[in-house]
Scaffold this motif. Structure first.
Motif, PDB file in Angstrom:
ATOM      1  N   LYS A   5       0.844  -1.193   0.000  1.00 11.63           N
ATOM      2  CA  LYS A   5       0.000   0.000   0.000  1.00 11.63           C
ATOM      3  C   LYS A   5       0.878   1.241   0.000  1.00 11.63           C
ATOM      4  CE  LYS A   5      -0.530   0.326   5.029  1.00 11.63           C
ATOM      5  NZ  LYS A   5      -1.481   0.334   6.131  1.00 11.63           N
ATOM      6  N   VAL A   6       0.267   2.372  -0.305  1.00  8.18           N
ATOM      7  CA  VAL A   6       0.968   3.653  -0.229  1.00  8.18           C
ATOM      8  C   VAL A   6       0.785   4.178   1.187  1.00  8.18           C
ATOM      9  CG1 VAL A   6       1.105   6.018  -1.085  1.00  8.18           C
ATOM     10  CG2 VAL A   6       0.606   4.143  -2.670  1.00  8.18           C
ATOM     11  N   ILE A   7       1.891   4.529   1.815  1.00  6.38           N
ATOM     12  CA  ILE A   7       1.850   5.125   3.153  1.00  6.38           C
ATOM     13  C   ILE A   7       2.390   6.544   3.073  1.00  6.38           C
ATOM     14  CG2 ILE A   7       2.025   2.910   4.358  1.00  6.38           C
ATOM     15  CD1 ILE A   7       5.009   3.635   4.935  1.00  6.38           C
ATOM     16  N   ASP A   8       2.064   7.322   4.067  1.00  8.42           N
ATOM     17  CA  ASP A   8       2.538   8.698   4.158  1.00  8.42           C
ATOM     18  C   ASP A   8       3.484   8.784   5.347  1.00  8.42           C
ATOM     19  OD1 ASP A   8       1.960  11.494   3.051  1.00  8.42           O
ATOM     20  OD2 ASP A   8       1.852  11.774   5.218  1.00  8.42           O
ATOM     21  N   LYS A  10       5.880  11.554   7.060  1.00  5.67           N
ATOM     22  CA  LYS A  10       6.293  12.965   7.103  1.00  5.67           C
ATOM     23  C   LYS A  10       5.971  13.683   5.794  1.00  5.67           C
ATOM     24  CE  LYS A  10      10.154  12.181  10.316  1.00  5.67           C
ATOM     25  NZ  LYS A  10      11.595  12.362  10.515  1.00  5.67           N
ATOM     26  N   ASP A  11       4.771  13.452   5.280  1.00  4.85           N
ATOM     27  CA  ASP A  11       4.289  14.051   4.035  1.00  4.85           C
ATOM     28  C   ASP A  11       5.030  13.580   2.786  1.00  4.85           C
ATOM     29  OD1 ASP A  11       2.237  15.492   5.251  1.00  4.85           O
ATOM     30  OD2 ASP A  11       3.577  17.158   5.723  1.00  4.85           O
ATOM     31  N   VAL A  12       5.687  12.431   2.867  1.00  5.48           N
ATOM     32  CA  VAL A  12       6.315  11.820   1.700  1.00  5.48           C
ATOM     33  C   VAL A  12       5.603  10.493   1.450  1.00  5.48           C
ATOM     34  CG1 VAL A  12       8.440  10.748   0.831  1.00  5.48           C
ATOM     35  CG2 VAL A  12       8.566  12.923   2.039  1.00  5.48           C
ATOM     36  N   LYS A  13       5.157  10.281   0.218  1.00  2.00           N
ATOM     37  CA  LYS A  13       4.472   9.035  -0.147  1.00  2.00           C
ATOM     38  C   LYS A  13       5.498   7.934  -0.391  1.00  2.00           C
ATOM     39  CE  LYS A  13       0.267  10.840  -0.591  1.00  2.00           C
ATOM     40  NZ  LYS A  13      -0.179  11.207   0.717  1.00  2.00           N
ATOM     41  N   ILE A  14       5.245   6.779   0.214  1.00  2.48           N
ATOM     42  CA  ILE A  14       6.126   5.620   0.075  1.00  2.48           C
ATOM     43  C   ILE A  14       5.267   4.412  -0.285  1.00  2.48           C
ATOM     44  CG2 ILE A  14       7.674   4.032   1.298  1.00  2.48           C
ATOM     45  CD1 ILE A  14       8.476   6.397   3.118  1.00  2.48           C
ATOM     46  N   VAL A  15       5.689   3.664  -1.296  1.00  2.00           N
ATOM     47  CA  VAL A  15       5.042   2.390  -1.594  1.00  2.00           C
ATOM     48  C   VAL A  15       5.652   1.367  -0.636  1.00  2.00           C
ATOM     49  CG1 VAL A  15       4.687   0.575  -3.301  1.00  2.00           C
ATOM     50  CG2 VAL A  15       4.557   2.979  -3.999  1.00  2.00           C
ATOM     51  N   TYR A  16       4.822   0.880   0.283  1.00  2.00           N
ATOM     52  CA  TYR A  16       5.271  -0.001   1.360  1.00  2.00           C
ATOM     53  C   TYR A  16       4.798  -1.425   1.081  1.00  2.00           C
ATOM     54  CZ  TYR A  16       5.825  -1.847   6.108  1.00  2.00           C
ATOM     55  OH  TYR A  16       6.182  -2.597   7.191  1.00  2.00           O
ATOM     56  N   THR A  17       5.749  -2.347   0.983  1.00  2.00           N
ATOM     57  CA  THR A  17       5.451  -3.756   0.771  1.00  2.00           C
ATOM     58  C   THR A  17       5.847  -4.512   2.025  1.00  2.00           C
ATOM     59  OG1 THR A  17       5.947  -3.469  -1.579  1.00  2.00           O
ATOM     60  CG2 THR A  17       5.833  -5.733  -0.756  1.00  2.00           C
ATOM     61  N   ASP A  18       4.900  -5.229   2.606  1.00  2.00           N
ATOM     62  CA  ASP A  18       5.145  -5.938   3.859  1.00  2.00           C
ATOM     63  C   ASP A  18       5.064  -7.443   3.636  1.00  2.00           C
ATOM     64  OD1 ASP A  18       5.048  -7.103   6.428  1.00  2.00           O
ATOM     65  OD2 ASP A  18       4.150  -5.308   7.264  1.00  2.00           O
ATOM     66  N   ILE A  19       6.217  -8.118   3.760  1.00  2.00           N
ATOM     67  CA  ILE A  19       6.264  -9.581   3.683  1.00  2.00           C
ATOM     68  C   ILE A  19       6.829 -10.153   4.983  1.00  2.00           C
ATOM     69  CG2 ILE A  19       6.343  -9.647   1.156  1.00  2.00           C
ATOM     70  CD1 ILE A  19       9.395 -10.281   1.437  1.00  2.00           C
ATOM     71  N   VAL A  50      10.444  -2.095   1.493  1.00  2.00           N
ATOM     72  CA  VAL A  50      10.035  -3.489   1.654  1.00  2.00           C
ATOM     73  C   VAL A  50      10.431  -3.951   3.044  1.00  2.00           C
ATOM     74  CG1 VAL A  50      10.261  -5.848   0.784  1.00  2.00           C
ATOM     75  CG2 VAL A  50      10.363  -3.916  -0.820  1.00  2.00           C
ATOM     76  N   ASN A  51       9.439  -4.396   3.813  1.00  2.00           N
ATOM     77  CA  ASN A  51       9.701  -4.975   5.131  1.00  2.00           C
ATOM     78  C   ASN A  51       9.795  -6.484   4.955  1.00  2.00           C
ATOM     79  OD1 ASN A  51       9.817  -5.901   7.732  1.00  2.00           O
ATOM     80  ND2 ASN A  51       7.859  -5.067   8.363  1.00  2.00           N
ATOM     81  N   ALA A  52      11.029  -7.003   5.013  1.00  2.00           N
ATOM     82  CA  ALA A  52      11.271  -8.430   4.815  1.00  2.00           C
ATOM     83  C   ALA A  52      11.731  -9.107   6.109  1.00  2.00           C
ATOM     84  CB  ALA A  52      12.302  -8.622   3.710  1.00  2.00           C
TER      85      ALA A  52
END
Length: 130
Positions: A5-8, A10-19, A50-52
């Motif tokens: 999902k896209v997370i925010d 500090k007002d910066v958009k990050i595509v966050y992938t959690d595995i 990516v959280n691996a």
């Protein structure tokens, strides 16, 4: 369960992938999702995290990761991968070499997100002064 999902941060958009804590088969759907999500962004605009942590990699997952990295390369500015074991780090370094993706490795997700934030702030300052 894996997700993307896209997370925010500090007002910066990050595509966050959690595995986190996933085995190979459970992690693959997250990379299918990230391919669809990243396709919606402009060229070289995506900051990816990516959280691996404690993820277990198998041949099918590694193949899916390589496919995803190659497909998303035009859209992604930089990627951080967090929580890898020593062996997983060696595997990821081979993917980095094979794909040419700019990636940094971090022990914690918070450190990775902060690095992405700092990277984006430097990029914005550089763009403003150019």
């Amino acid at each position: 369960m894996s997700y993307c999902k896209v997370i925010d941060y500090k007002d910066v958009k990050i595509v966050y992938t959690d595995i986190e804590n996933c085995d190979g088969a459970d992690a693959i759907p997250a990379f299918d999702s990230v391919q669809k999500l990243v396709a919606q962004f402009p060229e070289k605009s995506v900051l990816s995290c990516v959280n691996a942590t404690n993820a277990r990699f198998n041949k099918d997952l590694l193949s899916k990761i390589k496919e995803t990295v190659k497909k998303n390369n035009p859209k992604v500015k930089v990627t951080v991968v967090c929580g890898l074991s020593k062996l997983s780090t060696l595997i990821l370094n081979s993917i980095i070499t094979a794909t040419g993706r700019k990636m940094k490795l971090f022990d914690s997700v918070e450190d990775g997100k902060e690095w992405l934030y700092q990277y984006e702030m430097k990029s914005r300052k550089h763009a403003e002064s150019a």
